[in-house]
Write a protein that holds these residues in place. Structure first.
Motif, PDB file in Angstrom:
ATOM      1  N   UNK A  70      80.173 -37.395 -16.800  1.00  0.00           N
ATOM      2  CA  UNK A  70      79.779 -38.293 -15.706  1.00  0.00           C
ATOM      3  C   UNK A  70      79.754 -39.745 -16.177  1.00  0.00           C
ATOM      4  N   UNK A  71      79.234 -39.955 -17.376  1.00  0.00           N
ATOM      5  CA  UNK A  71      79.175 -41.317 -17.904  1.00  0.00           C
ATOM      6  C   UNK A  71      80.593 -41.868 -18.124  1.00  0.00           C
ATOM      7  N   UNK A  72      81.443 -41.056 -18.717  1.00  0.00           N
ATOM      8  CA  UNK A  72      82.823 -41.490 -18.970  1.00  0.00           C
ATOM      9  C   UNK A  72      83.548 -41.770 -17.655  1.00  0.00           C
ATOM     10  N   UNK A  84      81.060 -29.883 -14.558  1.00  0.00           N
ATOM     11  CA  UNK A  84      81.337 -31.265 -14.158  1.00  0.00           C
ATOM     12  C   UNK A  84      82.138 -31.336 -12.858  1.00  0.00           C
ATOM     13  N   UNK A  85      82.732 -30.211 -12.459  1.00  0.00           N
ATOM     14  CA  UNK A  85      83.534 -30.227 -11.233  1.00  0.00           C
ATOM     15  C   UNK A  85      84.972 -30.627 -11.462  1.00  0.00           C
ATOM     16  N   UNK A  86      85.479 -30.368 -12.676  1.00  0.00           N
ATOM     17  CA  UNK A  86      86.903 -30.616 -12.950  1.00  0.00           C
ATOM     18  C   UNK A  86      87.720 -29.429 -12.430  1.00  0.00           C
ATOM     19  N   UNK A  87      89.019 -29.490 -12.668  1.00  0.00           N
ATOM     20  CA  UNK A  87      89.888 -28.343 -12.346  1.00  0.00           C
ATOM     21  C   UNK A  87      89.455 -27.107 -13.126  1.00  0.00           C
ATOM     22  N   UNK A  88      88.882 -27.321 -14.289  1.00  0.00           N
ATOM     23  CA  UNK A  88      88.419 -26.223 -15.130  1.00  0.00           C
ATOM     24  C   UNK A  88      88.688 -26.529 -16.588  1.00  0.00           C
ATOM     25  N   UNK A  89      88.391 -25.560 -17.425  1.00  0.00           N
ATOM     26  CA  UNK A  89      88.536 -25.773 -18.863  1.00  0.00           C
ATOM     27  C   UNK A  89      89.498 -24.796 -19.492  1.00  0.00           C
ATOM     28  N   UNK A 127      76.789 -30.514 -24.153  1.00  0.00           N
ATOM     29  CA  UNK A 127      77.684 -29.561 -23.492  1.00  0.00           C
ATOM     30  C   UNK A 127      77.077 -28.164 -23.570  1.00  0.00           C
ATOM     31  N   UNK A 128      77.097 -27.361 -22.529  1.00  0.00           N
ATOM     32  CA  UNK A 128      77.966 -27.461 -21.341  1.00  0.00           C
ATOM     33  C   UNK A 128      77.433 -28.353 -20.208  1.00  0.00           C
ATOM     34  N   UNK A 129      76.343 -29.074 -20.429  1.00  0.00           N
ATOM     35  CA  UNK A 129      75.912 -29.995 -19.369  1.00  0.00           C
ATOM     36  C   UNK A 129      76.878 -31.169 -19.309  1.00  0.00           C
TER      37      UNK A 129
END
Ligand SMILES: [Zn+2]
Length: 191
Positions: free
Chosen positions: A114-116, A143-148, A107-109
Protein backbone atom coordinates in the motif's frame (compact mmCIF):
# COMPACT_ATOMS: atom_id res chain seq x y z
CA UNK A 1 4.90 6.95 -22.12
CA UNK A 2 1.48 8.24 -20.93
CA UNK A 3 1.07 11.14 -18.57
CA UNK A 4 2.44 11.35 -15.08
CA UNK A 5 -0.87 10.53 -13.49
CA UNK A 6 -1.19 7.23 -15.28
CA UNK A 7 -0.98 4.38 -12.82
CA UNK A 8 1.30 1.52 -13.74
CA UNK A 9 1.21 -2.08 -12.56
CA UNK A 10 4.08 -3.43 -10.51
CA UNK A 11 5.62 -6.74 -9.64
CA UNK A 12 6.36 -6.90 -5.94
CA UNK A 13 9.39 -9.12 -5.54
CA UNK A 14 10.61 -10.78 -2.41
CA UNK A 15 14.38 -10.39 -1.91
CA UNK A 16 15.90 -13.37 -0.06
CA UNK A 17 15.42 -16.73 -1.78
CA UNK A 18 13.77 -15.04 -4.77
CA UNK A 19 16.17 -12.49 -6.29
CA UNK A 20 19.22 -13.39 -4.18
CA UNK A 21 20.25 -16.66 -2.56
CA UNK A 22 18.72 -17.15 0.86
CA UNK A 23 21.09 -17.01 3.82
CA UNK A 24 19.33 -17.24 7.15
CA UNK A 25 19.20 -13.70 8.53
CA UNK A 26 21.55 -12.37 5.89
CA UNK A 27 23.27 -9.35 7.42
CA UNK A 28 26.53 -8.72 5.55
CA UNK A 29 26.97 -7.21 2.07
CA UNK A 30 29.42 -9.96 1.09
CA UNK A 31 26.63 -12.53 1.58
CA UNK A 32 24.54 -11.00 -1.19
CA UNK A 33 24.54 -13.17 -4.31
CA UNK A 34 22.09 -12.70 -7.17
CA UNK A 35 20.45 -15.68 -8.83
CA UNK A 36 21.83 -15.91 -12.35
CA UNK A 37 18.40 -15.14 -13.83
CA UNK A 38 17.74 -12.09 -11.62
CA UNK A 39 18.67 -9.25 -13.95
CA UNK A 40 17.12 -10.70 -17.13
CA UNK A 41 13.89 -11.51 -15.27
CA UNK A 42 13.60 -7.98 -13.88
CA UNK A 43 14.34 -6.52 -17.30
CA UNK A 44 11.72 -8.71 -18.95
CA UNK A 45 9.09 -7.44 -16.49
CA UNK A 46 10.17 -3.82 -16.92
CA UNK A 47 9.96 -4.12 -20.70
CA UNK A 48 6.41 -5.42 -20.30
CA UNK A 49 5.53 -2.22 -18.41
CA UNK A 50 5.81 -3.29 -14.79
CA UNK A 51 7.48 -1.29 -12.08
CA UNK A 52 9.71 -3.44 -9.89
CA UNK A 53 9.29 -3.05 -6.16
CA UNK A 54 11.19 -5.25 -3.71
CA UNK A 55 9.37 -5.98 -0.45
CA UNK A 56 11.23 -7.87 2.24
CA UNK A 57 10.51 -9.04 5.79
CA UNK A 58 13.57 -8.38 7.93
CA UNK A 59 12.61 -9.56 11.39
CA UNK A 60 16.33 -10.03 12.15
CA UNK A 61 16.15 -6.37 13.16
CA UNK A 62 13.37 -6.91 15.71
CA UNK A 63 15.26 -9.96 16.96
CA UNK A 64 18.42 -7.90 17.48
CA UNK A 65 20.45 -9.98 15.03
CA UNK A 66 21.44 -6.99 12.92
CA UNK A 67 20.75 -3.27 12.72
CA UNK A 68 18.99 -1.06 10.19
CA UNK A 69 22.44 0.25 9.30
CA UNK A 70 23.55 -3.31 8.45
CA UNK A 71 20.39 -3.78 6.39
CA UNK A 72 21.03 -0.54 4.50
CA UNK A 73 24.50 -1.80 3.57
CA UNK A 74 23.09 -5.11 2.38
CA UNK A 75 20.41 -3.35 0.33
CA UNK A 76 22.96 -1.01 -1.20
CA UNK A 77 25.03 -4.00 -2.27
CA UNK A 78 21.89 -5.67 -3.64
CA UNK A 79 20.99 -2.63 -5.74
CA UNK A 80 24.55 -2.18 -6.97
CA UNK A 81 24.89 -5.85 -8.00
CA UNK A 82 21.68 -5.50 -9.98
CA UNK A 83 22.95 -2.32 -11.57
CA UNK A 84 26.21 -4.06 -12.55
CA UNK A 85 24.09 -6.75 -14.22
CA UNK A 86 22.10 -4.10 -16.08
CA UNK A 87 18.89 -4.16 -14.01
CA UNK A 88 17.15 -1.50 -12.01
CA UNK A 89 14.43 -1.57 -9.38
CA UNK A 90 11.95 1.23 -8.69
CA UNK A 91 11.67 0.82 -4.95
CA UNK A 92 12.68 -1.28 -1.98
CA UNK A 93 10.71 -1.61 1.24
CA UNK A 94 11.40 -3.64 4.34
CA UNK A 95 9.50 -4.59 7.45
CA UNK A 96 11.84 -4.55 10.47
CA UNK A 97 9.27 -6.08 12.81
CA UNK A 98 8.55 -9.53 14.22
CA UNK A 99 5.11 -11.14 14.64
CA UNK A 100 4.89 -9.95 18.25
CA UNK A 101 5.07 -6.30 17.10
CA UNK A 102 1.65 -6.63 15.43
CA UNK A 103 2.61 -4.22 12.66
CA UNK A 104 0.73 -3.83 9.39
CA UNK A 105 3.75 -4.25 7.13
CA UNK A 106 5.02 -7.75 7.89
CA UNK A 107 4.15 -9.98 4.94
CA UNK A 108 1.58 -11.45 4.32
CA UNK A 109 0.06 -8.17 5.52
CA UNK A 110 -0.07 -5.60 2.76
CA UNK A 111 1.37 -2.44 4.39
CA UNK A 112 4.47 -2.30 2.22
CA UNK A 113 2.45 -2.76 -0.98
CA UNK A 114 0.00 0.00 0.00
CA UNK A 115 2.81 2.39 0.85
CA UNK A 116 4.66 1.64 -2.39
CA UNK A 117 1.45 2.05 -4.40
CA UNK A 118 1.02 5.57 -3.03
CA UNK A 119 4.65 6.56 -3.49
CA UNK A 120 5.04 5.06 -6.98
CA UNK A 121 1.56 5.54 -8.44
CA UNK A 122 0.91 1.83 -8.82
CA UNK A 123 -2.20 0.11 -10.11
CA UNK A 124 -2.46 -2.61 -7.46
CA UNK A 125 -5.26 -4.53 -9.19
CA UNK A 126 -3.02 -5.14 -12.22
CA UNK A 127 0.03 -6.01 -10.14
CA UNK A 128 1.56 -9.32 -9.02
CA UNK A 129 3.76 -10.65 -6.23
CA UNK A 130 6.58 -13.17 -6.55
CA UNK A 131 8.37 -14.97 -3.75
CA UNK A 132 9.65 -18.26 -2.39
CA UNK A 133 7.33 -18.41 0.59
CA UNK A 134 3.62 -18.77 1.23
CA UNK A 135 3.65 -15.31 2.83
CA UNK A 136 4.62 -13.82 -0.53
CA UNK A 137 1.69 -15.11 -2.53
CA UNK A 138 -0.70 -14.44 0.36
CA UNK A 139 0.58 -10.87 0.21
CA UNK A 140 -0.57 -10.71 -3.41
CA UNK A 141 -4.01 -11.84 -2.33
CA UNK A 142 -4.24 -9.61 0.76
CA UNK A 143 -3.20 -6.53 -1.18
CA UNK A 144 -5.74 -7.12 -3.95
CA UNK A 145 -3.28 -7.78 -6.77
CA UNK A 146 -3.86 -10.30 -9.57
CA UNK A 147 -2.24 -12.79 -7.21
CA UNK A 148 1.12 -14.23 -6.30
CA UNK A 149 3.51 -16.57 -8.01
CA UNK A 150 5.54 -18.89 -5.81
CA UNK A 151 9.07 -19.88 -6.80
CA UNK A 152 10.79 -23.10 -5.75
CA UNK A 153 14.07 -21.35 -4.99
CA UNK A 154 14.95 -20.44 -1.37
CA UNK A 155 12.36 -21.92 1.01
CA UNK A 156 10.02 -22.71 -1.86
CA UNK A 157 10.56 -26.45 -2.01
CA UNK A 158 10.01 -26.84 1.72
CA UNK A 159 6.97 -24.58 1.78
CA UNK A 160 5.35 -26.08 -1.27
CA UNK A 161 3.87 -28.90 0.85
CA UNK A 162 2.01 -26.40 3.00
CA UNK A 163 0.11 -24.88 0.09
CA UNK A 164 -2.46 -27.70 0.27
CA UNK A 165 -3.58 -26.58 3.73
CA UNK A 166 -3.98 -22.92 2.70
CA UNK A 167 -7.34 -21.49 1.67
CA UNK A 168 -5.67 -19.20 -0.85
CA UNK A 169 -3.56 -20.75 -3.60
CA UNK A 170 -0.78 -19.21 -5.68
CA UNK A 171 -1.43 -18.31 -9.33
CA UNK A 172 1.41 -20.68 -10.17
CA UNK A 173 4.28 -22.55 -8.54
CA UNK A 174 7.36 -22.27 -10.73
CA UNK A 175 11.02 -23.17 -10.69
CA UNK A 176 12.54 -19.71 -10.38
CA UNK A 177 12.19 -15.98 -10.97
CA UNK A 178 12.79 -16.35 -14.70
CA UNK A 179 9.79 -18.66 -15.09
CA UNK A 180 7.75 -16.39 -12.84
CA UNK A 181 8.55 -13.38 -15.03
CA UNK A 182 7.58 -15.29 -18.18
CA UNK A 183 4.32 -16.40 -16.57
CA UNK A 184 3.41 -12.88 -15.46
CA UNK A 185 4.12 -11.32 -18.85
CA UNK A 186 1.91 -13.92 -20.57
CA UNK A 187 -0.81 -13.66 -17.92
CA UNK A 188 -0.90 -9.87 -18.12
CA UNK A 189 -1.43 -10.00 -21.89
CA UNK A 190 -4.49 -12.18 -21.43
CA UNK A 191 -6.15 -9.76 -19.00
ZN1 LIG B 1 6.31 -4.38 9.96
Amino acid sequence: MGNRNTKRPAVFLDRDGTVIFDKNYLSKPEQVKLYSCAAESINKLRKAGFKIIVVTNQSGIARGMFTIKDLDKVNKKFVSLLKESGAKIDGLYYCPHADKDKCSCRKPLAGMVFRAAKEHNIDIAKSYTVGDSIRDYLLGFNAGTQGGVMTLTGHGKKQQKEIASQKVKPLAVLKNLKQAANFIVKNAKKN
